[in-house]
Design an enzyme around this catalytic site. Structure first.
Site, short mmCIF file in Angstrom:
data_model
loop_
_atom_site.label_atom_id
_atom_site.label_comp_id
_atom_site.label_asym_id
_atom_site.label_seq_id
_atom_site.Cartn_x
_atom_site.Cartn_y
_atom_site.Cartn_z
CB CYS A 63 0.51 31.77 -26.54
SG CYS A 63 0.93 31.12 -24.89
CB CYS A 64 0.26 37.12 -26.29
SG CYS A 64 2.06 36.95 -26.22
CB CYS A 115 5.71 34.06 -20.31
SG CYS A 115 4.03 34.67 -20.05
CB CYS A 129 8.23 34.40 -24.15
SG CYS A 129 7.00 33.23 -24.75
CB CYS A 153 2.44 40.53 -25.61
SG CYS A 153 2.03 41.80 -24.40
#
Length: 243
Positions: free
Chosen positions: A122-123, A204, A207, A232
């Site tokens: 996702c990162c 985010c 997170c 990340c």
């Protein structure tokens, strides 16, 4: 509830010297990499301090950030505040929308909670790919990493080469939390109101959580993971070339 300024701001011995050193480093970086340097800010308080230093001293360093599509509204609200306060247009880089759609379609909105691998994927989509575009054509960049933030950052130098041989500058490397908030209070630097709600490190929204008294500065980032995974990938560091 006390504000972050009320909790942390105090002038400590050597503060003025650290500010002067940060300004000198930024001046040198701007001169050495004229037209090819950028401040990459996450819009956290450290990034806001650096933006203030750049604007206050009239340095030719553009400011850029990532809008991952999953940031808090309070974070995004800082972009127009920077424009209003400093007359600086923040360059905003976003992930490829189709890549985000495909990732969510395959793995769901909560993929980051299911494994470290999915969180890092996702990162990759939301952060690393747009960061590559942000840095394209640059020979140097500036970030707000500080040694005090976490054990993994405890040896951050003032500058080094990144993995792509760009010069990477950390003008606040030796600043303390007290230094940061004293500077904010002294110069009325705009900052994310989430910092007043015990969010020292803000990423985010899914997170990031608030931290408790005594927790590490970055304990609220990916809090469900083991400590060793708390980056990340934007700031994975090679061996420093300068201390």
């Amino acid at each position: 509830m006390p504000t972050a300024i009320e909790l942390h701001a105090r002038k400590t011995r050597g503060h003025d010297a650290r500010v002067a050193h940060a300004v000198a480093l930024l001046r040198e970086a701007a001169a050495d990499h004229a037209g090819r340097i950028v401040q990459a800010t996450s819009l956290g308080v450290e990034g806001m301090v650096i933006t203030d230093l750049i604007a206050r001293h009239g340095l030719a360093i553009p400011v850029a950030t990532l809008d991952t599509g999953a940031l808090h509204a309070e974070t995004l609200a800082l972009i127009p505040r920077i424009r209003q306060r400093y007359g600086v247009e923040v360059q905003v880089f976003r992930p490829q929308q189709e890549a985000v759609v495909q990732f969510v379609r395959r793995h769901g909105e909560d993929a980051m909670y299911r494994s470290v691998e999915l969180r890092k994927s996702c990162c990759d989509v939301r952060k690393k790919e747009p960061m590559r575009r942000l840095l394209e054509g640059r020979t140097a960049w500036i970030t707000g990493l500080r040694r005090e933030q976490s054990e993994s950052r405890s040896r951050v130098p003032h500058f080094e080469l990144d993995a792509d041989s760009r010069e990477k500058f950390y003008p606040l490397a030796d600043w303390s939390e007290a230094d940061i908030w004293h500077y904010v209070a002294t110069h009325d630097v705009p900052y994310n109101p989430l910092h007043d709600q015990f969010f020292p490190s803000i990423g985010c929204a899914p997170c990031t959580r608030a931290v408790s008294l005594g927790e590490d500065h970055r304990a609220g980032r990916w809090w469900w993971e083991q400590e060793g995974a708390k980056e990340c990938g934007l700031h994975l560091r090679p061996e420093p070339i300068a201390a």
